[in-house]
Enzyme design. Structure first.
Site, PDB file in Angstrom:
ATOM      1  N   ALA A 110       1.075  -0.839  -0.204  1.00  0.00           N
ATOM      2  CA  ALA A 110       0.110   0.013  -0.146  1.00  0.00           C
ATOM      3  C   ALA A 110       0.767   1.161  -0.075  1.00  0.00           C
ATOM      4  CB  ALA A 110      -1.007  -0.020   1.027  1.00  0.00           C
TER       5      ALA A 110
ATOM      6  N   GLU B  11      -0.524   2.922   6.779  1.00  0.00           N
ATOM      7  CA  GLU B  11      -0.918   3.818   5.788  1.00  0.00           C
ATOM      8  C   GLU B  11      -1.037   5.325   6.879  1.00  0.00           C
ATOM      9  OE1 GLU B  11       1.157   2.921   3.667  1.00  0.00           O
ATOM     10  OE2 GLU B  11       1.145   0.625   4.371  1.00  0.00           O
TER      11      GLU B  11
ATOM     12  N   HIS C  10       1.259   6.741   8.428  1.00  0.00           N
ATOM     13  CA  HIS C  10       2.106   7.889   8.234  1.00  0.00           C
ATOM     14  C   HIS C  10       1.826   9.291   7.941  1.00  0.00           C
ATOM     15  CE1 HIS C  10       6.001   5.620   7.296  1.00  0.00           C
ATOM     16  NE2 HIS C  10       4.925   4.435   6.095  1.00  0.00           N
TER      17      HIS C  10
HETATM   18  N1  B3K Z   1       5.980   3.885   2.364  1.00  0.00           N
HETATM   19  C1  B3K Z   1       5.411   2.636   0.566  1.00  0.00           C
HETATM   20  C2  B3K Z   1       6.523   1.501   0.322  1.00  0.00           C
HETATM   21  C3  B3K Z   1       6.420   2.570  -0.731  1.00  0.00           C
HETATM   22  C4  B3K Z   1       7.361   1.381  -1.689  1.00  0.00           C
HETATM   23  C5  B3K Z   1       8.363   2.474  -3.366  1.00  0.00           C
HETATM   24  N2  B3K Z   1       9.526   0.858  -3.719  1.00  0.00           N
HETATM   25  C6  B3K Z   1       4.861   2.304   1.914  1.00  0.00           C
HETATM   26  C7  B3K Z   1       4.541   2.038   3.175  1.00  0.00           C
HETATM   27  O1  B3K Z   1       5.919   1.959   3.721  1.00  0.00           O
HETATM   28  O2  B3K Z   1       3.344   2.161   4.787  1.00  0.00           O
HETATM   29 ZN    ZN Z   2       5.325   2.317   5.834  1.00  0.00          ZN
END
Ligand code: B3K
Ligand code: ZN
Length: 880
Positions: free
Chosen positions: A268, A304, A307
């Protein structure tokens, strides 16, 4: 594909950007044959940069530049240079607007980076460097801009048009087209940009924040998945509440959106206000998702969402700081999952992954620190080290500071750095400033790769009643790093008397108020701790709850392990004692004569676990899982996979034969009796009955077979249906296996997420997943090379889980993998590079295997026009 050798990027070369972008105005014209992207950047020289007079350099990848204008005046060909991967404008004023028009082809984008099409919808993936595949831009996380995005597309094919922030305008256009304009008030790096256009149904919900704001929650899925949204939306609301309560973090926009797409390189993506998910990590119904999938979805939705603060509001200065957001956010989501279910089980699952896969990474050719100092392709650094070890490092801070000071530190971090792009060092400094603790030595966890080894010795001085514990730490060399310094390690322990009672841990004779558990701190190469006032030699319970990501060596006797298995008050250590005992028993049988006895006390211990219904059933369900082959390989010096496989099978069959009646009784006791729910107890009961089935079928038990066939037919949930399917597939009952596989496919063929599970049950089975059968799966009509989930379900499951089938002494498994990697390298290099992983461990295996693995790597290396992704993994694996 690049012809010249890929360049290495170094942390030490970091320079602040010469130009900042304050605002981005985007207009997307989406068509079936391509997309035109109009971008207006409001740019100014960065006052922090000493690079005065530097040209403006924008990143770009596979873009067709249609036009370029500065402050409205078109630029001539001699005023800029289009180098393919960079657009350079030499002469720019202090402040200006740059208008760029590019043409891209999302319909041909199989790499799934930037803007691409997945089952008829447009979607984006910009982290880490995908935005440069959409338009020219300073594609680095320390350039944070406000985005406004207008999307134009055919109204009937793409009724839903989404981007970050709030929708501020919409309307009709000629030729059956329409547009929606989105505005995101929060400055963000371009890796958090997202766009979605498709014919999607919307599921709505809402959440009232603790300050009383109502947030609109919207989930967008293809119409056939409309009934699979409830779990994700519920998980989201739980995560939003939890982040308010535990971290004091409230959501900031008025809308929060989740979109499910089938073709996605990872799980995701946390795009601001518009999280995009791999369908397999967000859609669930009782009939199609296993318990593990439900839990994974809850964890990823939370991850997510979390984040939004740890990653978006406070972001990374550069990609070397990736663990700043990933390690912290994984730690946050693991705390959340622990609070939502069984904390002990969650810890066991996290540590299992860490010890099996991250320790292997840390001991292999791709070993790197939590904050790497160089990379060739950043996509290769979304690793278990960055994520899982990074989370362990944050957990250690939590262990050292305690929950209150840790919270003070996180509050300070968010407050101090809101709206900034920062480093792991800024994170540690906030923890330091809030707690008053000196964390300078602790920072080594970010800089030194490799898993520390703790060797513990003890002695009891009966005359003085003193128990002396010596802990030594050593740090293995890793590529480019030798002679490492000792780490600052939180080491939790307790001591038990012979009845299993916890003893007070007196550091001196007059220490009367002593606790029964302590968080000791290791900072030197060796420490000796003395515990006073003891009448007898205690049994130590070490590294409780896995208080640090280390390998722990202590000369446990089987007696002690059996004792800890039933008496340790630390649930994690009770499980760990059982694992260590099982590992010891299996290891003693590797390559041993056939008539070597299997430790009878193991059978007794397992009988107790199976029969004593008063034990914590969630823990018991975990304790009954034998250590995986992958973990046994990781522990071996020169792994002989067939020998390990046989030894493990022998123990499993011996347990199953010895405990046959108990297993049947366990099955019946835990057979489905009430409505389906996701409580830890209900999950444990399903796990117990499916383990019982698997063991019974491993010994060709007729009653077990009948139970499996019936469960497969009558199951009212996917955990039971696939549990029975897996047991049958792994059995010798070939007809039942084939019938079950056929009927399962028949029933679920229109559901891609279930078909993925159907593929992987076969690919991971040493019965149904030998090489010829794997090749047949690749030509199955439901297999699709362009869909990463399918590739992972077949090729990934074969090489990563079906270890005895993969490690053939003739090297055929390795050749097969090399062939698939080369095939994928042209269409999706990120996925290709991931698939190489099993081969990178070649040094770990017995000589006959090792050489053939290396040969397979060399074959990949020699492929013409290798992607940068695969190049890096293969070259680093072969080096040294
Ligand atoms: N930040 C994204 C991962 C992105 C990967 C790019 N190759 C998902 C996560 O760690 O939440
Ligand atoms: Zn992440």
């Amino acid at each position: 594909m690049r012809s010249n050798q890929p360049q290495t990027i170094y942390l030490s070369d970091y320079k602040v950007p010469a130009y900042l972008v304050d605002h981005v105005d985007l207009r997307f014209e989406l068509f079936e044959h391509g997309a035109r992207v109009h971008s207006i950047l409001t740019v100014r020289r960065n006052p922090q940069s000493d690079d005065v007079g530097a040209p403006l350099v924008l990143d770009g990848d596979r873009l067709v530049l249609e036009s370029l204008a500065l402050n409205g005046t078109p630029l001539d060909g001699d005023q800029y240079e289009d180098r393919g991967d960079q657009l350079v404008v030499a002469d720019v004023p202090e402040q200006f607007q740059l208008s760029v028009v590019t043409w891209i082809e999302p319909q041909n984008n199989t790499r799934l980076e930037g803007l691409y099409k997945s089952s008829g919808m447009f979607c984006t993936q910009c982290e880490a460097e995908g935005f440069r595949c959409i338009t020219f831009f300073p594609d680095r996380p320390d350039v944070m801009a406000r985005f406004r995005t207008r999307i134009e597309a055919d109204r009937s094919a793409y009724p839903v048009l989404l981007s970050n922030g709030n929708d501020i305008d919409r309307g009709d256009l000629p030729d059956g087209r329409h547009f929606v304009t989105w505005e995101d008030p929060f400055p963000k790096p371009c890796y958090l940009f997202a766009l979605v256009a498709g014919d999607l149904v919307e599921k709505r919900d809402s959440f009232r924040t603790r300050s009383g704001r109502d947030i609109d929650l919207r989930m967008y899925v293809e119409p056939r998945n409309a009934d699979k949204c409830a779990h994700a939306l519920d998980s989201l609301k739980r995560a939003m509440r939890w982040d308010e309560e535990v971290y004091g973090r409230e959501y900031d926009l008025d809308i929060f959106m989740i979109v499910a797409v089938d073709d996605f390189n990872m799980g995701a993506m946390e795009n601001k206000g518009l999280n995009i998910f791999n369908s397999s990590c967000v859609l669930a119904s009782q009939d199609t998702a296993t318990d593990a999938a439900y839990q994974r979805i809850e964890a990823i939705v939370a991850h997510e969402y979390f984040h939004n603060w740890s990653g978006n509001r406070v972001t990374c200065r550069d990609w070397f700081q990736l663990s700043l957001k990933e390690g912290f956010t994984v730690f946050r989501d693991s705390q959340f999952s622990a609070d939502m279910g069984s904390a002990t089980v969650k810890r066991i699952e996290d540590v299992t992954l860490l010890r099996t896969a991250q320790f292997a990474e840390d001991a292999g050719p791709m070993a790197h620190p939590v904050r790497p100092s160089s990379y060739i392709e950043i996509s290769n650094f979304y690793t278990l080290t960055i994520y899982e070890k990074g989370a362990e490092v944050v957990r250690m801070l939590h262990n050292l500071l305690g929950p209150e000071l840790f919270r003070k530190g996180s509050d300070l971090y968010f407050e101090r750095h809101d709206g900034q792009a920062v480093t792991t060092d800024d994170f540690v400094r906030a923890m330091e400033d809030a707690s008053g603790r000196d964390l300078s030595q602790f920072r080594l966890w970010y800089e030194q790769a490799g898993t520390p080894v703790l060797t513990v010795r003890d002695e009891f001085d009966a005359d003085r009643g003193v128990y002396r514990l010596t802990v030594e730490q050593t740090l293995p060399d890793t590529p480019g790093q030798t002679d490492k310094k000792p780490h600052h390690i939180p080491f939790a322990l307790g001591l038990l008397d012979r009845r299993g009672q916890p003893l007070p841990l007196r550091l001196a004779d007059d220490d009367t108020e002593a606790p029964t558990e302590r968080m000791l701190e290791l900072t030197e190469r060796a420490h000796t701790f003395e515990f006073h006032g003891l009448a007898e030699c205690p049994v130590p319970s070490l590294l409780r709850n896995f208080s640090a990501p280390v390998r722990l060596n202590y000369p446990w006797t089987r007696e002690q392990l059996l004792f800890l298995m039933s008496h340790d008050p630390d649930g994690f250590n009770r499980w760990d004692a059982g694992q260590r005992l099982a590992v010891d028993v299996i290891q003693s049988l590797v390559g041993a004569p056939r008539d070597t006895q299997v430790e009878p006390r193991l059978v007794t211990a397992y009988r107790h676990l199976i029969c004593d219904a008063s034990l914590d059933q969630a823990l018991v369900a975990k304790m009954l899982q034998l250590p995986s082959e992958a973990y046994l390989i990781e522990l071996a010096d020169e792994a002989d996979v067939p020998a390990i496989h046989q030894a493990r099978e022998r123990v499993l069959k011996h347990l199953a034969i010895s405990l046959r009646d108990e297993l049947v009784a366990c099955y019946r006791r835990n057979a489905q009796d009430s409505a389906y729910d996701l409580s830890p107890l209900a999950i444990a009961r399903r796990s117990l009955r499916n383990t019982a089935l698997a063991w019974l079928l491993a010994i060709n038990d007729e009653e077990g077979r009948a139970l499996a066939v019936r469960q497969f037919r009558d199951a009212d949930n996917m955990t039971d249906r696939i549990g029975a399917l897996r047991a049958l597939v792994n059995s010798d009952y070939e007809d039942d296996r084939n019938q079950a596989l056929a009927s399962f496919y028949q029933r679920y063929q229109d559901d891609p997420q279930v078909v993925e599970q159907w593929f992987s049950v076969q690919a991971a089975s040493d019965r149904a997943g030998q090489l010829p059968q794997i090749r047949a799966l690749l030509t199955h009509p439901a297999f699709d090379w362009k869909n990463p989930n399918k590739v992972r379900a077949v090729v990934g499951a074969f090489a990563g889980q079906n270890l005895a089938a993969f490690h053939q002494v003739d090297g055929s498994g390795y050749d097969f993998l090399a062939e698939q990697v080369c095939r994928l390298d042209d269409s999706n290099p990120q996925i290709a590079a991931r698939l190489v992983t099993p081969l990178t461990r070649w040094r770990k295996f017995a000589p006959a295997y090792r050489e053939r693995m290396r040969a397979a790597l060399e074959r990949i290396r020699d492929k013409p026009s290798l992607s940068r992704d695969v190049y890096e993994v293969v070259h680093k694996s072969l080096a040294g």
